[in-house]
Design a protein around this motif. Structure first.
Motif, short mmCIF file in Angstrom:
data_model
loop_
_atom_site.label_atom_id
_atom_site.label_comp_id
_atom_site.label_asym_id
_atom_site.label_seq_id
_atom_site.Cartn_x
_atom_site.Cartn_y
_atom_site.Cartn_z
N VAL A 192 0.85 -1.19 0.00
CA VAL A 192 0.00 0.00 0.00
C VAL A 192 0.89 1.24 0.00
O VAL A 192 1.84 1.32 0.79
CB VAL A 192 -0.94 0.02 1.23
N ALA A 193 0.59 2.17 -0.89
CA ALA A 193 1.32 3.44 -0.95
C ALA A 193 0.85 4.34 0.18
O ALA A 193 -0.34 4.41 0.47
CB ALA A 193 1.09 4.12 -2.30
N VAL A 194 1.81 5.02 0.83
CA VAL A 194 1.47 5.93 1.93
C VAL A 194 2.19 7.26 1.75
O VAL A 194 3.27 7.34 1.15
CB VAL A 194 1.82 5.32 3.31
N ASP A 195 1.56 8.31 2.31
CA ASP A 195 2.19 9.63 2.28
C ASP A 195 3.10 9.79 3.50
O ASP A 195 3.28 8.84 4.27
CB ASP A 195 1.13 10.74 2.19
N ASP A 196 3.62 10.97 3.68
CA ASP A 196 4.58 11.23 4.77
C ASP A 196 3.96 11.06 6.16
O ASP A 196 4.68 10.84 7.13
CB ASP A 196 5.18 12.63 4.64
N GLU A 197 2.64 11.14 6.25
CA GLU A 197 1.97 10.96 7.55
C GLU A 197 1.52 9.51 7.76
O GLU A 197 0.90 9.19 8.77
CB GLU A 197 0.76 11.89 7.66
N GLY A 198 1.78 8.66 6.78
CA GLY A 198 1.40 7.26 6.90
C GLY A 198 0.00 6.96 6.41
O GLY A 198 -0.50 5.85 6.60
N ASN A 199 -0.65 7.92 5.78
CA ASN A 199 -1.99 7.71 5.24
C ASN A 199 -1.88 7.13 3.82
O ASN A 199 -1.01 7.53 3.05
CB ASN A 199 -2.76 9.03 5.18
N SER A 200 -2.79 6.21 3.51
CA SER A 200 -2.75 5.62 2.17
C SER A 200 -3.03 6.68 1.12
O SER A 200 -3.73 7.66 1.38
CB SER A 200 -3.75 4.47 2.07
N LYS A 201 -2.43 6.46 -0.07
CA LYS A 201 -2.59 7.43 -1.15
C LYS A 201 -2.79 6.71 -2.47
O LYS A 201 -2.37 5.55 -2.62
CB LYS A 201 -1.41 8.38 -1.21
N PRO A 202 -3.43 7.34 -3.43
CA PRO A 202 -3.73 6.70 -4.72
C PRO A 202 -2.46 6.31 -5.48
O PRO A 202 -1.42 6.97 -5.36
CB PRO A 202 -4.51 7.77 -5.48
N VAL A 203 -2.60 5.24 -6.27
CA VAL A 203 -1.50 4.77 -7.11
C VAL A 203 -1.97 4.72 -8.57
O VAL A 203 -3.17 4.60 -8.84
CB VAL A 203 -1.00 3.37 -6.68
N PRO A 204 -1.02 4.83 -9.52
CA PRO A 204 -1.41 4.71 -10.93
C PRO A 204 -1.92 3.31 -11.23
O PRO A 204 -1.52 2.33 -10.58
CB PRO A 204 -0.09 4.96 -11.67
N LYS A 205 -2.77 3.19 -12.21
CA LYS A 205 -3.21 1.88 -12.69
C LYS A 205 -2.05 1.23 -13.43
O LYS A 205 -1.21 1.91 -14.01
CB LYS A 205 -4.42 2.02 -13.63
N VAL A 206 -2.02 -0.09 -13.41
CA VAL A 206 -0.97 -0.82 -14.11
C VAL A 206 -1.52 -1.35 -15.43
O VAL A 206 -2.69 -1.75 -15.50
CB VAL A 206 -0.38 -1.95 -13.23
#
Length: 152
Positions: A115-129
């Motif tokens: 899971v991608a996370v930001d600097d605060e540890g919150n999940s963030k959107p990822v590009p489609k593969v």
């Protein structure tokens, strides 16, 4: 953020020498050592895909297919095979090579969810593969079924 990325953009290959401290009393590599390698390379693929920090959400399956001995070379390969909104499924395969004979064998396969996370540890959107080769298309299509099983 880029909306789509080709699967091969996340491909990572690592090569490692199996040393005696990596092995058990039978001379085979510790499974936990292989798991650590799998987690690391999966994270690198996911970071390349998302261009962000990632955390391991699950190791969905690990199949140990054959043993690896001290003195063998391990080659690990990984790439993102499917994406959700913030998660990425990463496929990892591990081959061993006997340096004396050149024989190569598939030893381990695994699917890891990151899971991608930001600097605060919150999940963030990822590009489609986006898959391109036949193998990638099969892994991409089957990733939807694996995702459904994970969600149950």
């Amino acid at each position: 953020m880029q909306q789509e990325k080709a699967m091969n953009e996340s491909r990572v290959v690592q090569t490692r020498l199996v040393l005696p401290p990596d092995t058990n009393h039978l001379g085979s590599i510790f499974g936990g050592k292989v798991l650590a390698y799998i987690d690391e390379i999966a994270a690198i693929s996911a970071m390349k895909h998302s261009r962000s920090t990632v955390v391991t959400a699950s190791i969905d399956s690990v199949n140990f297919l054959s043993s690896v001995k001290a003195g063998d070379i391990l080659t690990l390969e990984s790439f993102v095979t499917g994406t959700g909104n913030t998660s990425m499924e990463v496929y990892v395969r591990v081959h061993r090579e006997n340096l004396k004979t050149g024989e190569q064998t598939l030893t381990t396969t695994s699917f890891v969810t990151m899971v991608a996370v930001d600097d605060e540890g919150n999940s963030k959107p990822v590009p489609k593969v986006v898959p391109q080769t036949e193998e990638e298309k099969w892994l991409y299509t089957s990733s939807k079924e694996r995702r459904e099983k994970r969600m149950k």
